[in-house]
Motif scaffolding. Sequence first.
Motif, PDB file in Angstrom:
ATOM      1  N   THR A 169      -9.804  28.220 -20.474  1.00  0.00           N
ATOM      2  CA  THR A 169     -10.511  28.079 -19.202  1.00  0.00           C
ATOM      3  C   THR A 169     -11.163  26.704 -19.105  1.00  0.00           C
ATOM      4  O   THR A 169     -11.136  26.064 -18.049  1.00  0.00           O
ATOM      5  N   SER A 170     -11.752  26.241 -20.205  1.00  0.00           N
ATOM      6  CA  SER A 170     -12.341  24.899 -20.220  1.00  0.00           C
ATOM      7  C   SER A 170     -11.279  23.844 -19.944  1.00  0.00           C
ATOM      8  O   SER A 170     -11.514  22.884 -19.193  1.00  0.00           O
ATOM      9  N   ALA A 171     -10.108  24.009 -20.555  1.00  0.00           N
ATOM     10  CA  ALA A 171      -9.021  23.064 -20.313  1.00  0.00           C
ATOM     11  C   ALA A 171      -8.614  23.077 -18.838  1.00  0.00           C
ATOM     12  O   ALA A 171      -8.322  22.027 -18.253  1.00  0.00           O
ATOM     13  N   ALA A 172      -8.615  24.262 -18.223  1.00  0.00           N
ATOM     14  CA  ALA A 172      -8.269  24.366 -16.803  1.00  0.00           C
ATOM     15  C   ALA A 172      -9.296  23.655 -15.929  1.00  0.00           C
ATOM     16  O   ALA A 172      -8.942  22.971 -14.964  1.00  0.00           O
ATOM     17  N   VAL A 173     -10.577  23.800 -16.263  1.00  0.00           N
ATOM     18  CA  VAL A 173     -11.636  23.128 -15.502  1.00  0.00           C
ATOM     19  C   VAL A 173     -11.512  21.615 -15.663  1.00  0.00           C
ATOM     20  O   VAL A 173     -11.671  20.852 -14.701  1.00  0.00           O
ATOM     21  N   LEU A 174     -11.221  21.160 -16.877  1.00  0.00           N
ATOM     22  CA  LEU A 174     -11.062  19.723 -17.107  1.00  0.00           C
ATOM     23  C   LEU A 174      -9.868  19.172 -16.333  1.00  0.00           C
ATOM     24  O   LEU A 174      -9.925  18.071 -15.784  1.00  0.00           O
ATOM     25  N   ARG A 175      -8.787  19.947 -16.260  1.00  0.00           N
ATOM     26  CA  ARG A 175      -7.644  19.516 -15.446  1.00  0.00           C
ATOM     27  C   ARG A 175      -8.007  19.514 -13.968  1.00  0.00           C
ATOM     28  O   ARG A 175      -7.512  18.680 -13.197  1.00  0.00           O
ATOM     29  N   SER A 176      -8.865  20.434 -13.566  1.00  0.00           N
ATOM     30  CA  SER A 176      -9.287  20.479 -12.156  1.00  0.00           C
ATOM     31  C   SER A 176     -10.041  19.217 -11.768  1.00  0.00           C
ATOM     32  O   SER A 176      -9.973  18.774 -10.621  1.00  0.00           O
ATOM     33  N   VAL A 177     -10.756  18.634 -12.717  1.00  0.00           N
ATOM     34  CA  VAL A 177     -11.460  17.373 -12.480  1.00  0.00           C
ATOM     35  C   VAL A 177     -10.483  16.213 -12.450  1.00  0.00           C
ATOM     36  O   VAL A 177     -10.721  15.184 -11.812  1.00  0.00           O
ATOM     37  N   GLY A 178      -9.352  16.379 -13.151  1.00  0.00           N
ATOM     38  CA  GLY A 178      -8.394  15.295 -13.295  1.00  0.00           C
ATOM     39  C   GLY A 178      -8.458  14.636 -14.649  1.00  0.00           C
ATOM     40  O   GLY A 178      -7.835  13.598 -14.875  1.00  0.00           O
ATOM     41  N   ASP A 179      -9.200  15.249 -15.581  1.00  0.00           N
ATOM     42  CA  ASP A 179      -9.328  14.701 -16.935  1.00  0.00           C
ATOM     43  C   ASP A 179      -8.208  15.281 -17.796  1.00  0.00           C
ATOM     44  O   ASP A 179      -8.410  16.209 -18.584  1.00  0.00           O
ATOM     45  N   ALA A 180      -7.009  14.717 -17.630  1.00  0.00           N
ATOM     46  CA  ALA A 180      -5.836  15.241 -18.328  1.00  0.00           C
ATOM     47  C   ALA A 180      -5.965  15.105 -19.838  1.00  0.00           C
ATOM     48  O   ALA A 180      -5.563  15.998 -20.586  1.00  0.00           O
ATOM     49  N   ARG A 181      -6.546  14.001 -20.296  1.00  0.00           N
ATOM     50  CA  ARG A 181      -6.623  13.755 -21.742  1.00  0.00           C
ATOM     51  C   ARG A 181      -7.505  14.790 -22.444  1.00  0.00           C
ATOM     52  O   ARG A 181      -7.106  15.356 -23.464  1.00  0.00           O
ATOM     53  N   ARG A 182      -8.687  15.028 -21.892  1.00  0.00           N
ATOM     54  CA  ARG A 182      -9.567  16.008 -22.542  1.00  0.00           C
ATOM     55  C   ARG A 182      -9.026  17.424 -22.394  1.00  0.00           C
ATOM     56  O   ARG A 182      -9.198  18.252 -23.294  1.00  0.00           O
ATOM     57  N   GLY A 183      -8.373  17.704 -21.265  1.00  0.00           N
ATOM     58  CA  GLY A 183      -7.737  19.003 -21.109  1.00  0.00           C
ATOM     59  C   GLY A 183      -6.667  19.219 -22.169  1.00  0.00           C
ATOM     60  O   GLY A 183      -6.519  20.319 -22.710  1.00  0.00           O
ATOM     61  N   MET A 184      -5.916  18.167 -22.474  1.00  0.00           N
ATOM     62  CA  MET A 184      -4.898  18.240 -23.514  1.00  0.00           C
ATOM     63  C   MET A 184      -5.524  18.411 -24.886  1.00  0.00           C
ATOM     64  O   MET A 184      -5.043  19.194 -25.723  1.00  0.00           O
ATOM     65  N   ASN A 185      -6.616  17.687 -25.139  1.00  0.00           N
ATOM     66  CA  ASN A 185      -7.241  17.725 -26.455  1.00  0.00           C
ATOM     67  C   ASN A 185      -7.749  19.108 -26.830  1.00  0.00           C
ATOM     68  O   ASN A 185      -7.822  19.458 -28.012  1.00  0.00           O
ATOM     69  N   VAL A 186      -8.124  19.899 -25.821  1.00  0.00           N
ATOM     70  CA  VAL A 186      -8.654  21.239 -26.099  1.00  0.00           C
ATOM     71  C   VAL A 186      -7.647  22.054 -26.896  1.00  0.00           C
ATOM     72  O   VAL A 186      -8.001  22.730 -27.866  1.00  0.00           O
ATOM     73  N   THR A 187      -6.392  22.023 -26.478  1.00  0.00           N
ATOM     74  CA  THR A 187      -5.382  22.802 -27.177  1.00  0.00           C
ATOM     75  C   THR A 187      -4.659  22.003 -28.263  1.00  0.00           C
ATOM     76  O   THR A 187      -4.123  22.591 -29.209  1.00  0.00           O
ATOM     77  N   LEU A 188      -4.647  20.674 -28.138  1.00  0.00           N
ATOM     78  CA  LEU A 188      -4.008  19.849 -29.165  1.00  0.00           C
ATOM     79  C   LEU A 188      -4.710  20.015 -30.508  1.00  0.00           C
ATOM     80  O   LEU A 188      -4.075  19.962 -31.568  1.00  0.00           O
ATOM     81  N   ILE A 189      -6.011  20.250 -30.470  1.00  0.00           N
ATOM     82  CA  ILE A 189      -6.765  20.410 -31.713  1.00  0.00           C
ATOM     83  C   ILE A 189      -6.287  21.625 -32.500  1.00  0.00           C
ATOM     84  O   ILE A 189      -6.408  21.687 -33.728  1.00  0.00           O
ATOM     85  N   ILE A 190      -5.705  22.611 -31.784  1.00  0.00           N
ATOM     86  CA  ILE A 190      -5.214  23.811 -32.462  1.00  0.00           C
ATOM     87  C   ILE A 190      -4.095  23.459 -33.434  1.00  0.00           C
ATOM     88  O   ILE A 190      -4.106  23.903 -34.594  1.00  0.00           O
ATOM     89  N   ALA A 191      -3.130  22.664 -32.969  1.00  0.00           N
ATOM     90  CA  ALA A 191      -2.015  22.287 -33.833  1.00  0.00           C
ATOM     91  C   ALA A 191      -2.489  21.440 -35.006  1.00  0.00           C
ATOM     92  O   ALA A 191      -2.022  21.596 -36.140  1.00  0.00           O
ATOM     93  N   ILE A 192      -3.445  20.541 -34.743  1.00  0.00           N
ATOM     94  CA  ILE A 192      -3.940  19.660 -35.804  1.00  0.00           C
ATOM     95  C   ILE A 192      -4.633  20.464 -36.901  1.00  0.00           C
ATOM     96  O   ILE A 192      -4.345  20.306 -38.101  1.00  0.00           O
ATOM     97  N   VAL A 193      -5.555  21.336 -36.499  1.00  0.00           N
ATOM     98  CA  VAL A 193      -6.300  22.133 -37.487  1.00  0.00           C
ATOM     99  C   VAL A 193      -5.367  23.077 -38.234  1.00  0.00           C
ATOM    100  O   VAL A 193      -5.452  23.229 -39.457  1.00  0.00           O
ATOM    101  N   ASN A 194      -4.450  23.712 -37.496  1.00  0.00           N
ATOM    102  CA  ASN A 194      -3.498  24.627 -38.138  1.00  0.00           C
ATOM    103  C   ASN A 194      -2.667  23.918 -39.198  1.00  0.00           C
ATOM    104  O   ASN A 194      -2.502  24.414 -40.321  1.00  0.00           O
TER     105      ASN A 194
END
Length: 366
Positions: A173-198
Amino acid sequence: MADSAGPEPGAVVAVGNGARRGADKPKFVTGSIRRHILVMTAAGAAGLMAIFAGDLANMWFLSLLGDEAVVAAVGYASSILFFTISIGIGLSIAATALVSPALGAGHRVRARRLSVNVHLASFAASLVLGLGVWVVAPWILAKLGASGRTLMLATAYLNILLPTLPLLAVAMTSAAVLRSVGDARRGMNVTLIIAIVNTLLDPVLIFGLGLGIEGAAIASAVARLAAFGVGLHGVVVVHRLMGRPKLRPFLGDVSAMLAIAVPAVLTNIATPVANAYVTAAIAPSGDAAVAAWAIIGRVTAVAFGGIYALSGSVGPIIGQNFGARDFARVRETLTEALFVTAAFTAVAWALLWVAAGLTVITGADY
């Protein structure tokens, strides 16, 4: 809370690493529609595919154990996890559909109110869903065809991951709100961190500590917690798009959210339901067949993640222009989105076709 007729006078809005006075003009109401779609979809696809890539990382590291029951267990469990993730995607689409038009119309106070309420609603819905699935998980796994040691391993995997579903739903949901603002990079980082930590924790927990499939589940749980923190930081600290929760506005906004979320969720769960059906149909052929199907499922999920991402990425563009009452750009966005979907599907299909032999050989290593 009353809606603002326009941007908040003197509001402080974060931009990049700093902030300035005055509300920003909505990002998507001007400029090239195609460029907006490509940038948002690329970022959204990278972030969403990171979720599937994290699952794929679990699968690959566990395949190195040389135990087909473990890989099959993840295959069974992932049929259920795919279902829960798809519901999270539907909820995030609803969040975008509410927040982006408010931003497009310049109603930042309303956007902040909607943001906090969609976060709370996503948390509540996923909490109830997670508890429900956790209770019936062994029964569902058995219906899918899991039995014996494979059933035990799949249940242990889900017992660790299902309680973290609210964290993942809020992060999405946070990623969706960030995309709604137009902050594509931070929206991507929300889920990108999952792959990195995993990817970082999997070898440590699976092999270093000898935890096996439970280590893979713990790594995914920690990755979801990291995504939860990154997402809320972007929404609350960077963009200051989180108002104070109030019961009466919350109830009203939940009704509006459900009107969008229910059809979005039903659309998104079609794929995992079909996936579960195929898993159950393959189960009589044994753990080796289910393990092979699980590997295929992970590869295709990553390959076509852009299609899943497009529905969430194009929403903010449509929403902002709808809020700004620029219906010509709304129609253009829909047309361009169809073009991008066709092009992405053709490229993904071609790459899978070319790499099919390598994928089979790599997946057969367990």
